[in-house]
Design a protein around this motif. Sequence first.
Motif, short mmCIF file in Angstrom:
data_model
loop_
_atom_site.label_atom_id
_atom_site.label_comp_id
_atom_site.label_asym_id
_atom_site.label_seq_id
_atom_site.Cartn_x
_atom_site.Cartn_y
_atom_site.Cartn_z
N GLY A 148 5.74 -71.69 67.28
CA GLY A 148 6.51 -71.35 66.10
C GLY A 148 5.98 -70.13 65.37
O GLY A 148 6.71 -69.17 65.13
N THR A 149 4.69 -70.15 65.04
CA THR A 149 4.11 -69.07 64.23
C THR A 149 3.58 -67.91 65.07
O THR A 149 3.29 -66.85 64.52
N ARG A 150 3.42 -68.11 66.38
CA ARG A 150 2.80 -67.14 67.29
C ARG A 150 1.35 -66.86 66.92
O ARG A 150 0.76 -65.87 67.37
N ALA A 151 0.76 -67.73 66.13
CA ALA A 151 -0.65 -67.58 65.76
C ALA A 151 -1.53 -68.01 66.92
O ALA A 151 -1.19 -68.91 67.69
N VAL A 152 -2.68 -67.34 67.06
CA VAL A 152 -3.64 -67.68 68.10
C VAL A 152 -4.64 -68.69 67.53
O VAL A 152 -5.19 -68.49 66.45
N GLN A 153 -4.84 -69.79 68.24
CA GLN A 153 -5.73 -70.84 67.77
C GLN A 153 -6.59 -71.33 68.93
O GLN A 153 -6.10 -71.52 70.05
N GLN A 154 -7.88 -71.51 68.68
CA GLN A 154 -8.78 -72.05 69.68
C GLN A 154 -8.80 -73.57 69.57
O GLN A 154 -8.99 -74.12 68.48
N VAL A 155 -8.61 -74.25 70.69
CA VAL A 155 -8.61 -75.71 70.71
C VAL A 155 -9.66 -76.18 71.73
O VAL A 155 -9.94 -75.50 72.72
N PRO A 156 -10.26 -77.35 71.50
CA PRO A 156 -11.26 -77.87 72.43
C PRO A 156 -10.62 -78.27 73.76
O PRO A 156 -9.47 -78.69 73.80
N ALA A 157 -11.39 -78.14 74.82
CA ALA A 157 -10.93 -78.51 76.16
C ALA A 157 -12.01 -79.31 76.87
O ALA A 157 -13.20 -79.21 76.54
N ALA A 158 -11.62 -80.09 77.85
CA ALA A 158 -12.56 -80.90 78.62
C ALA A 158 -13.43 -80.01 79.51
O ALA A 158 -12.98 -78.94 79.94
N PRO A 159 -14.65 -80.43 79.80
CA PRO A 159 -15.52 -79.62 80.68
C PRO A 159 -14.88 -79.33 82.03
O PRO A 159 -15.05 -78.23 82.58
N TRP A 241 -3.69 -81.58 64.51
CA TRP A 241 -4.21 -80.21 64.49
C TRP A 241 -4.23 -79.61 65.90
O TRP A 241 -3.86 -78.45 66.09
N VAL A 242 -4.65 -80.39 66.89
CA VAL A 242 -4.70 -79.89 68.27
C VAL A 242 -3.30 -79.53 68.75
O VAL A 242 -3.09 -78.50 69.40
N LEU A 243 -2.32 -80.36 68.42
CA LEU A 243 -0.95 -80.12 68.87
C LEU A 243 -0.27 -79.03 68.06
O LEU A 243 0.76 -78.49 68.49
N GLY A 244 -0.80 -78.70 66.87
CA GLY A 244 -0.20 -77.66 66.06
C GLY A 244 1.05 -78.11 65.33
O GLY A 244 1.91 -77.30 65.01
N HIS A 245 1.14 -79.41 65.03
CA HIS A 245 2.31 -79.92 64.32
C HIS A 245 2.17 -79.67 62.81
O HIS A 245 1.11 -79.93 62.23
N ALA A 246 3.24 -79.23 62.18
CA ALA A 246 3.23 -79.05 60.73
C ALA A 246 3.32 -80.39 60.01
O ALA A 246 2.80 -80.55 58.91
N HIS A 247 3.96 -81.38 60.65
CA HIS A 247 4.17 -82.68 60.01
C HIS A 247 3.54 -83.79 60.85
O HIS A 247 3.71 -83.82 62.07
N LEU A 248 2.84 -84.69 60.17
CA LEU A 248 2.20 -85.80 60.87
C LEU A 248 3.23 -86.71 61.52
O LEU A 248 2.96 -87.33 62.56
N SER A 249 4.41 -86.80 60.94
CA SER A 249 5.46 -87.65 61.51
C SER A 249 5.85 -87.18 62.91
O SER A 249 6.24 -87.99 63.76
N THR A 250 5.74 -85.88 63.18
CA THR A 250 6.03 -85.37 64.53
C THR A 250 4.99 -85.85 65.51
O THR A 250 5.31 -86.25 66.64
#
Length: 303
Positions: A148-159, A241-250
């Motif tokens: 949606g925002t095209r913002a770059v975000q770092q998220v944790p990943a499994a080893p 936060w990991v999924l990048g949802h604006a609403h918790l209901s999503t």
Amino acid sequence: MIARTKVRGPLALLADGFRGELDRLGYTLSSREYKLAEVAKLSAWLESRGLGVADICSARLEEFLADLAAGGGRAPTLAAMRPVVNWLRDRRLIGDDPPPARGPLDALMERYRYWMVTDRQLAARTIGRYEHADADPGRQLIAVVRKGTRAVQQVPAAPDAFVWLRLYQAEIDGLVAGTLNEPLWWTLRRPLRALNYHAARAMFVRANAVLGADWTLHDLRHTAAYRMARDPEIPLTDVQWVLGHAHLSTTQLYVTAPVEDVIETVLAHHRRQRDQQLRPEPPQPSSGYRPETLDVLFGRPKR
């Protein structure tokens, strides 16, 4: 009726503003007050240390969370505190975190780069594939671009993700430039192109045709979200936060269990009920013994 959380201390005057922000983000009433309860604990901790709002930073939050955990309560994670931190930063009430101090990992990476240049005789463009800006193996982070925002975000990943990434990089080594400005993911079909959404979808179509399946890219996202949500140690707000949802209901739409998991969970419940019924009743002590004394003698938990 859910009572409004009272906040005392440095954050007291900001509580209503943050409450309104959570309403805007779509938090339910109970989730909103839960987040305000975390803010109340943080505010009380700041007051006990003689600190103010401007002193809030990641290092302070880590101290706060450590003290909270040491006190026996369930402490939120640093990621769970991100909504209030971002809200305070947006209003310029706190600044950005200072750059992290150089640690052992930085020294190790410098030695690693030196070894790749001197011993392996690798060119700078090749080293770039080991240190691509989109992947940070040292901190187990991968950068994503939000739809949606095209913002770059770092998220944790499994080893394991970085093991597969390294195998993939070895496979295409020398075929692409590998600089920091180049895409991290490429197609294996010639001619080589950046692996965008449409190319990845085509890859799934070909794999489904071979397997006789109907998996999609979104199924991978749904499965990852469901597994994280099932972990009792991960708050649902962290999954949001990991999924990048604006609403918790999503995010809550992703926690619906598949049929096979529901069946396994219910069958496990029936097995526990059966085992409990088959378990013999412990013999009752003679009337001359105190039950609490026998508990201590046999190391049983207190009643």
